[in-house]
Design a protein around this motif. Structure first.
Motif: not given
Lengths: 404, 482, 354
Positions: C42-64
Motif C-alpha cells: 500500500i502506497v500512501d501518497l500523503s508525502g507527495m503534496s504541496g503546491i509546487l508551481e503557481y503563478q496566478p497570471s498563467e492560470y495554471t497550478v502544479t501540485v503534488g
C-alpha cells in the motif's frame, strides 16, 4: 501564369466554394488540385493530356477567387492555360467535331438558328448520338422564337438621363431575343436612350471560355468601331459576355488593337449594375405579391463581384418579395458551354440548384444570364415543375410598365 | 504496393473512387505544408464506415502504410502521404448523423467540415466551439487527429474538450467504441477519448464522433486596440488576465501580419505596430458589466486607438482579417513557414524580443500572429524558396523559435501538431524514455506502424524537401514572374 | 498491511520495482476502491503534496498528487481563482484521487470536468519508470495526451505524483434558485430549455423532491449584474417551463454538496445522458439519488448495490462505487476496453498496479 501558381499556398480555403469538388470530392477536381496539375504540366512533370479531363471539368465559375485569401487570380490562370493548351491539343474525332460545332455555331445567331432547325430533326435521333451531341440537343427549346429586333435607336422616355448601346450577344439572340428587347424597353422607361448597332455581334467570350483564342480575338475585333463614341456605356444582358470582355486585356496581350480592346472593355457594364447605379426612376410594381428567388450568375457574382446590384433593383419593386436560398453562390451548372462539354456534372449541379430554389417556395425565378435561365428551365421542365424563370430585364420592364 | 493489394482494393472500390494514376495522385502529394511532397501509391475515397474498416484491415494484412486525409489543411504536414502507401480520403463521409439540441450533442462522420456543425446547430441557438482558422474547410477527423484549437481555447479548450465519444478503427483493424452522449464522455474508466484525440492518426481512424455543442453567447463585445509597440500589446494582455476577466479570445497581430490581412480582406485595420483583439462573450448583462471593466483596462494600456465592434458585421470584419492572416501572407512572400509554439503567457514579451533578435540574425522577415490568451505563438517566417539555401535558413530560424518556446517552459506545438514538420524537435520536449514509452504505446496499437507512418516521432526516412527552380517555361522566356 | 509513505519519486520507483503488487491510496476517502488489495504494497501518497508551481497570471497550478483538494482550493481562493471542474469531495479527497476517479462536482456544468482542466502529470508506471506527460501550459498538442487518459484510470496504469491543472478566476457572487416540477418529464424539459438558451448557469442539478422534482440552479457573476440576471432567468423559467414553485435559496455549504443528503451503505457515481434518466430512474426505486450537472452525472446511494448494478447494466451504463464493500469498484455494463488494454500492456504489463 507562374505568379498565380506561386501565390497558391495550398491552404484549401477554395475547396468548399468549388462545385466540382463538392460533387466529386476529389482533389484533382478542386481549384487547388487543378492549379497543382497545371503547375506540373508547365514544369513538364505531367502530360497535358493527362491533366486535361480535370481542367475541362472546371466550370470557370470563379467561386474560388473570392474564397482565396492569398489572392490567386484563378480566372487569369485558367484562361491563359486553356489558350496555351488549345494550341497543342489533339482531341478525339467526335469531341473535335462537337467542339467545332460549338465554335462555329454558338457565336453566330443565324448559323445557330439553322443548326437548331437541324437539331430539332436530330432530337428524334438523340438516342443514337454520342453524349456530347445529345446534350447540345437537349438545350434547344421545342420551338425557336422569331427574331425580335430592337430598333436601331430607342429614344428615352421622359427626361434623358444617359445614352447606352446594347451588346447583342450570340446564343441569346437566337434563343431569347426578348431579353435584349426587354432590356431596351426597361432602360428607355428609365430615361435612357438605347442604341442597338445593327452590325455588332458576338463578343467572343464563349470562345475565350473554351480556349479558342484566335477565333475569340477575331470576333472581338469585329465589334470595335461598331458602337457610337458618345455613349455612356455598352450594356450586356449576359453575365458571361461581361466577364469575358473584362478578360480582353489578357486576350489581347501582345496583340495589335490592345488599346482599343481595353477602351472597349472599360465601357462594358452589366444591365443590373448600370441600372442600379443610375437609379430606377420607374417602379410601378406588381399588383399581387410575387415571391422571387434571384439566381446569381457566377460570371456576375464571382467574376465581377456583383452580389447586391440586381438584388437592390428587385427589392425596390413594390410587392416583390426576395427570398434567400441555401448555397446561393454555388454554380447551377450552366457555365457557358459547360452543359455541352460536361453534361453529367452540369445536370447534377442543376438538380441541386433547383432543389434549393424550390425549398424557398418562390413563384418566380429571376436571373441576369441566359445560361442560367436555360439551365434552370430545363431542370425544372425535367421535373415537371411549371415555375417560370425570367431575365431580370424582363421583370424590370414589366415592373416599370406596371403591366402584370 | 503489390498487385494483390490493389486487386483487393478493386473489390471494395469502383474505379472512380480508387485512384492510381499519376494525374490523380499528384494533387494529393501535399497538404497545407507544401515544403513536403510525397506521392502516394494509391488513394481511395470511401463512402462508408465499412469501406474504411475493410481498407484498414487490408492495409494491416498486406503491411501497407496508410494516411487518413480530410481536406488536407494540416500545417505540420500531418496528412503528408507515404511513398508506397495509401491515402484514405475521408471527405466524402460528410454526414451529420444526429443533432440533438436538447442534449446539446451532434454525431458526425469524420469528413464533416468543422463549420458545417455550427451551421447545422445555429437554428437551435447552439454552435461547435473549436474554431481553427481553417474552420470553413478543415474536417472533424483532422481536428481529432491534431487536437485542433483556435482562438477560443483558453476559455473552452481544444477539440479534445468537445468530443464526448467515438467509434474508431484501430490500425490493426480492431473496431472499438468509447465515450457516451453524457457531457462526462467516458465518465467511468480511463478517458480514452482524451487519449485518442491528438494522436495524429497514429492509432487509427475515427469513424463516428459525438461532439458537444455549446449555447451561442447572447452577446459578443469585441474590441480592437492599436499599439505603437508590440510589447505594450503583450502587457495589455497581462493586465486583462490580472483583472480576473476571462475573455473568450485575445489575439495579437504585428505590423507585418496586419499588412497581409489588410491586403487580403481590407479589414480597415489601423496602421500600427501591433493590434490586440479582445472578445468577451456571454449573457448580455454579464458581458456589459465585464466590458466596462475591460474598456478601462484597455484605455489604461497605452493603446493609441480603440475600436469597439458595434454590430455583427463589424465583429466579423475584425475577425476576418485575423482568420485569413496565414494565407494572406501568400500575398507578401512567395513562401513562408507557419510556426506554432507555446510559451507561458507571462513570458510572451520575452519571447517576442527574442524572436525579433532571431529575425535580425537570420535576415528574414517574421510576421507574428498569436493567441495571446493562451500563449500560443504563430510566427510566420517569410522566405523566397527560389533563393538557394533560403528554405534551410527559414527552417533553422523556425527551429530556434521552437527551442526558445521549450526553454521558456512552453511547448513546441499548441495546435498544429508535430506531424512531419516538428518530428526532430520532439527530443527537445520529451526525454528519451518518454519518447520510448510513446513509441511502445503506438506499437501496442499498431504493431506494423502502418498508420500515418513517419509522423510525430523523430527519425525515419527524410522526406523530399521542396526545391524551387525556374519553370522550364520561365527558362524559355515564355513566362515571367513580376 | 501497513501503508508506506514515500517522500520522493525515486522511493516510489523502487517501491514499484521491488513489489509484486502495488495499491495507491490518497486520503482514503473513497473506501470502495481499497477492498481488493490483498497482498499489495500500500502506497500512501500523503508525502507527495504541496503546491509546487503557481503563478496566478498563467492560470495554471502544479501540485503534488497526494495533497488535499481542500488545501489547493484554499490557495487558489487567495488569488480569486478556482478549479472549475469542482472536485466532488473537497474536504476529504486527495488531488490524485480526484483525477483517478474522475470526480467532478456540480460546478462542472459551467466550464467542464476533470478531463478539461488537467494539463499534465508526473508519473511512475507499473515498470517503475518515472516520466512526464502533457505540459504545464494551457495549450499543448505535442505527443500523445496521456494526461487525459489518467482521468478515471483508478491508478491502475501509473501512479500520479504531480499534476498540473488549468484554473480560472472565480466569480465574486452567487445566487441559487429552486424550481419545482410535478413530473420528471417537465423537469427534464426545463433542462432542455436551459440547454438551448443563453442563460449561463454556474451549476444545475436535478433532485427528487417530496412531491415531484426540483431543479437547483446557480448563477455566478458580478455584483452589479447578478440580481438582474437572476430575475431575468427566473422570469424566463416561469414563462417557458411552468414550474409549480420557484424559490430563492440562501447559499449554504450543504446546498451544493450533492452527497450531503445521500445516505446508504454504497455510494455510486455514474455518467449518463439526460434522456436516459427516465428509464434509469424507474429501475432504481430504492436508491437515493441526485442527477447533477444538467442531468449528466448520477450520484446514487443504496443499500442494495446488486440491484443498482443490474439497473445500470440494463441501461447500458457503468458506475463507480466510492463507498461500500464491493468486489469491484466499477459496476454495471462492461466496457469496451480494447484501447485501454493496449495502454495497460505498455505501462503496466505485469499488472502490478491494482
Amino acid at each position: 501564369m507562374a505568379t498565380a501558381i506561386e501565390k497558391c499556398v495550398h491552404c484549401g480555403f477554395c475547396l468548399p466554394a468549388c462545385p466540382t469538388y463538392s460533387l466529386l470530392g476529389e482533389e484533382m477536381d478542386s481549384p487547388r488540385g487543378r492549379i497543382y496539375l497545371m503547375k506540373n504540366v508547365l514544369e513538364e512533370t505531367l502530360s497535358a493530356a493527362d491533366a486535361q479531363p480535370y481542367i475541362d471539368r472546371c466550370l470557370g465559375c470563379m467561386a474560388c477567387v473570392p474564397a482565396c485569401p492569398s489572392g490567386v487570380e484563378y480566372g487569369d490562370l485558367l484562361v491563359s492555360y486553356r489558350m496555351l493548351q488549345e494550341r497543342e491539343r489533339q482531341r478525339p474525332p467526335l469531341d473535335a467535331l462537337a467542339r467545332r460545332l460549338v465554335i462555329e455555331t454558338l457565336p453566330y445567331p443565324k448559323r445557330f438558328r439553322l443548326a437548331a432547325q437541324t437539331g430539332r430533326i436530330g432530337k428524334a435521333l438523340r438516342g443514337a448520338l454520342p453524349e456530347a451531341f445529345a446534350s447540345m440537343l437537349n438545350l434547344l427549346p421545342e420551338k425557336l422564337p422569331s427574331p425580335l429586333p430592337a430598333p436601331p435607336v430607342l429614344p428615352a422616355r421622359g427626361e434623358l438621363r444617359a445614352k447606352v448601346a446594347l451588346l447583342p450577344g450570340c446564343v441569346q439572340q437566337a434563343l431569347a431575343p426578348e431579353i435584349n428587347y426587354a432590356a431596351a424597353q426597361a432602360l428607355a422607361a428609365n430615361g435612357v436612350e438605347v442604341h442597338s448597332p445593327p452590325k455588332a455581334g458576338c463578343c467572343g467570350s464563349i470562345l475565350l471560355h473554351v480556349g479558342a483564342e484566335q477565333q475569340a480575338i477575331e470576333l472581338a475585333r469585329r465589334n470595335f468601331g461598331q458602337f457610337p463614341d458618345d455613349i455612356d456605356a455598352i450594356i450586356t444582358t449576359a453575365a458571361g459576355c461581361g466577364s469575358g470582355i473584362h478578360d480582353y486585356e489578357l486576350l489581347f496581350k501582345d496583340q495589335p488593337d490592345a488599346d482599343r480592346a481595353a477602351a472597349f472593355a472599360r465601357k462594358v457594364t452589366d444591365f443590373s449594375a448600370f441600372l442600379s447605379s443610375l437609379g430606377m426612376r420607374e417602379r410601378t410594381g406588381f399588383a399581387h405579391e410575387r415571391r422571387v428567388v434571384y439566381q446569381d450568375a457566377c460570371h456576375l457574382l464571382h467574376a465581377q463581384g456583383q452580389q447586391s446590384e440586381a438584388r437592390a433593383l428587385l427589392m425596390q419593386i413594390p410587392n416583390l418579395r426576395l427570398l434567400p436560398i441555401a448555397d446561393a453562390g454555388m454554380c447551377c451548372g450552366s457555365a457557358g458551354a459547360y452543359n455541352i462539354d460536361q453534361p453529367a456534372i452540369a445536370a447534377e449541379l442543376g438538380r441541386r440548384k433547383v432543389a434549393s430554389i424550390l425549398a424557398a417556395e418562390p413563384d418566380l425565378v429571376v436571373s441576369g444570364n441566359i445560361g442560367c435561365i436555360t439551365q434552370l428551365r430545363q431542370q425544372l421542365k425535367s421535373t415537371g415543375n411549371p415555375l417560370p424563370v425570367r431575365h431580370i430585364a424582363e421583370v424590370l420592364w414589366e415592373a416599370c410598365a406596371g403591366s402584370e | 504496393m503489390n498487385r494483390a493489394f490493389i486487386a483487393a482494393l478493386e473489390s471494395i472500390y469502383p474505379p472512380q473512387r480508387l485512384l492510381t494514376r499519376d494525374v490523380e495522385l499528384l494533387p494529393y502529394e501535399s497538404d497545407a505544408l507544401t515544403a513536403f511532397q510525397t506521392k502516394p501509391a494509391a488513394a481511395v475515397l470511401p463512402d462508408s464506415d465499412d469501406e474504411i474498416i475493410a481498407t484498414v484491415r487490408l492495409c494491416h494484412e498486406h503491411a501497407v502504410p496508410f494516411v487518413a486525409r480530410g481536406s488536407g489543411t494540416s500545417l505540420s504536414g500531418g496528412s503528408l502521404p507515404i511513398a508506397d502507401g495509401l491515402i484514405i480520403g475521408l471527405n466524402r463521409l460528410n454526414r451529420i448523423k444526429k443533432l440533438d439540441p436538447q442534449q446539446r450533442i451532434a454525431v458526425v462522420e469524420p469528413g464533416v467540415i468543422n463549420l458545417s456543425i455550427t451551421e447545422a446547430a445555429q437554428p437551435y441557438g447552439l454552435y461547435y466551439a473549436p474554431d481553427p482558422s481553417s474552420q470553413s474547410i478543415c474536417t472533424i477527423g483532422g481536428n481529432i487527429a491534431f487536437n485542433s484549437g483556435g482562438a477560443h481555447c483558453l476559455k473552452y479548450g481544444m477539440t479534445s474538450n468537445h468530443v464526448l465519444g467515438m467509434k474508431v478503427v484501430l490500425a490493426d483493424g480492431t473496431v472499438t467504441q468509447f465515450g457516451s452522449e453524457s457531457i462526462e464522455g467516458v465518465g467511468i474508466g480511463p478517458d480514452l477519448v482524451g487519449l485518442f484525440v491528438g494522436s495524429e492518426g497514429l492509432f487509427g481512424i475515427a469513424l463516428e464522433i459525438t461532439v458537444r455543442l455549446m449555447p451561442q453567447p447572447e452577446l459578443y463585445r469585441t474590441v480592437l486596440a492599436a499599439y505603437d509597440d508590440l510589447g505594450r500589446a503583450g502587457d495589455a494582455v497581462s493586465m486583462v488576465v490580472a483583472s480576473g476577466l476571462l475573455p473568450g479570445a485575445m489575439e495579437i497581430m504585428d505590423r507585418l501580419a496586419i499588412k497581409a490581412a489588410e491586403a487580403s480582406v481590407k479589414a480597415g485595420y489601423p496602421d500600427a505596430e501591433a493590434l490586440l483583439i479582445v472578445e468577451l462573450e456571454g449573457e448580455t448583462l454579464q458581458v456589459n458589466a465585464e466590458f466596462e471593466q475591460l474598456r478601462g483596462i484597455i484605455e489604461a494600456s497605452g493603446a493609441f486607438e480603440i475600436r469597439v465592434a458595434n454590430s455583427e458585421e463589424e465583429r466579423a470584419r475584425i475577425w476576418k482579417g485575423r482568420k485569413g492572416a496565414f494565407s494572406a501572407v501568400g500575398r507578401l512572400s512567395p513562401d513562408y513557414i507557419v510556426q506554432d509554439g507555446v510559451v507561458p503567457r507571462s513570458r510572451l514579451g520575452e519571447a517576442l524580443v527574442e524572436i525579433g533578435a532571431l529575425k535580425e540574425k537570420y535576415g528574414l522577415d517574421v510576421a507574428n500572429v498569436f493567441h495571446a490568451g493562451d500563449g500560443n505563438l504563430h510566427p510566420l517566417i517569410l522566405y523566397d524558396g527560389r533563393a538557394a539555401g533560403a528554405l534551410e535558413k527559414a527552417e533553422a530560424l523556425a527551429g530556434e523559435i521552437l527551442a526558445l518556446c521549450v526553454n521558456l517552459g512552453g511547448s513546441i506545438t499548441g495546435e498544429h501538431g508535430i506531424g512531419m514538420e516538428k518530428r526532430d524537435y520532439m527530443p527537445a520536449m520529451f526525454s528519451e524514455e518518454e519518447l520510448d514509452i510513446m513509441q511502445a504505446l503506438r506499437r501496442a496499437i499498431d504493431p506494423l506502424e502502418i498508420a500515418n507512418r513517419g509522423k510525430m516521432f523523430p527519425g525515419g526516412e527524410a522526406p523530399a524537401l521542396k526545391q524551387h527552380g525556374m519553370h522550364p517555361l520561365e527558362k524559355a522566356g515564355v513566362i515571367s514572374r513580376e | 498491511m501497513t501503508a508506506r509513505a514515500p517522500g520522493s519519486i525515486a522511493e516510489i520507483q523502487s517501491l514499484v520495482q521491488n513489489s509484486d503488487r502495488v495499491h495507491v491510496v490518497g486520503k482514503g476517502s473513497k473506501t470502495a476502491l481499497h477492498n481488493q488489495t490483498d497482498g499489495a504494497a500500500i502506497v500512501d501518497l500523503s508525502g507527495m503534496s504541496g503546491i509546487l508551481e503557481y503563478q496566478p497570471s498563467e492560470y495554471t497550478v502544479t501540485v503534488g498528487a497526494g495533497g488535499l483538494v481542500r488545501d489547493l482550493e484554499a490557495a487558489l481562493k487567495q488569488h480569486g481563482q478556482y478549479l472549475p471542474c469542482d472536485p466532488l469531495l473537497p474536504g476529504a479527497a486527495s488531488i490524485g484521487g480526484t483525477v483517478a476517479c474522475n470526480l467532478a462536482g456540480p460546478r462542472r456544468f459551467r466550464y467542464g470536468g476533470v478531463r478539461d482542466f488537467i494539463l499534465g502529470a508526473q508519473l511512475v508506471d507499473g515498470m517503475g519508470r518515472a516520466f512526464r506527460v502533457g505540459g504545464k501550459v494551457v495549450k499543448n498538442a505535442a505527443g500523445f495526451d496521456l494526461s487525459k487518459f489518467l482521468v478515471g484510470s483508478l491508478g491502475r496504469y501509473a501512479i500520479m505524483t504531480e499534476l498540473t491543472f488549468k484554473v480560472f478566476p472565480d466569480a465574486p457572487c452567487f445566487r441559487s434558485l429552486r424550481f419545482n416540477y410535478e413530473r420528471l418529464d417537465d423537469a427534464l424539459s426545463a433542462i432542455f430549455f436551459i440547454n438551448q438558451s443563453a442563460y449561463e448557469l454556474d451549476a444545475l442539478d436535478l433532485i427528487p423532491a417530496a412531491d415531484g422534482w426540483s431543479l437547483l440552479a446557480r448563477l455566478a457573476g458580478f455584483q452589479e449584474s447578478l440580481p438582474q440576471r437572476v430575475e431575468r432567468f427566473a422570469a424566463g423559467m416561469e414563462r417557458d417551463t411552468a414550474p409549480s414553485d420557484i424559490a430563492t435559496l440562501a447559499e449554504s455549504p450543504n446546498l451544493w454538496d450533492p452527497l450531503a443528503e445521500l445516505s446508504g451503505e454504497f455510494l455510486v457515481k455514474a455518467a449518463l445522458a439526460p434522456k436516459q434518466i427516465p428509464a434509469f430512474d424507474r429501475m432504481i426505486a430504492g436508491a437515493r439519488r441526485r442527477y447533477g450537472v444538467g442531468g449528466n452525472i448520477a450520484w446514487l446511494a443504496t443499500d442494495d448495490v446488486e440491484a443498482l448494478a443490474a439497473a445500470l447494466r440494463n441501461c447500458g451504463l457503468r458506475g463507480l462505487c466510492l463507498r461500500g464493500a464491493v468486489h469491484s469498484a466499477v459496476i454495471g455494463a462492461p466496457a469496451d476496453d480494447a484501447l485501454a488494454q493496449r495502454v495497460k500492456q505498455v505501462l503496466d504489463p505485469e499488472h502490478k498496479l491494482v
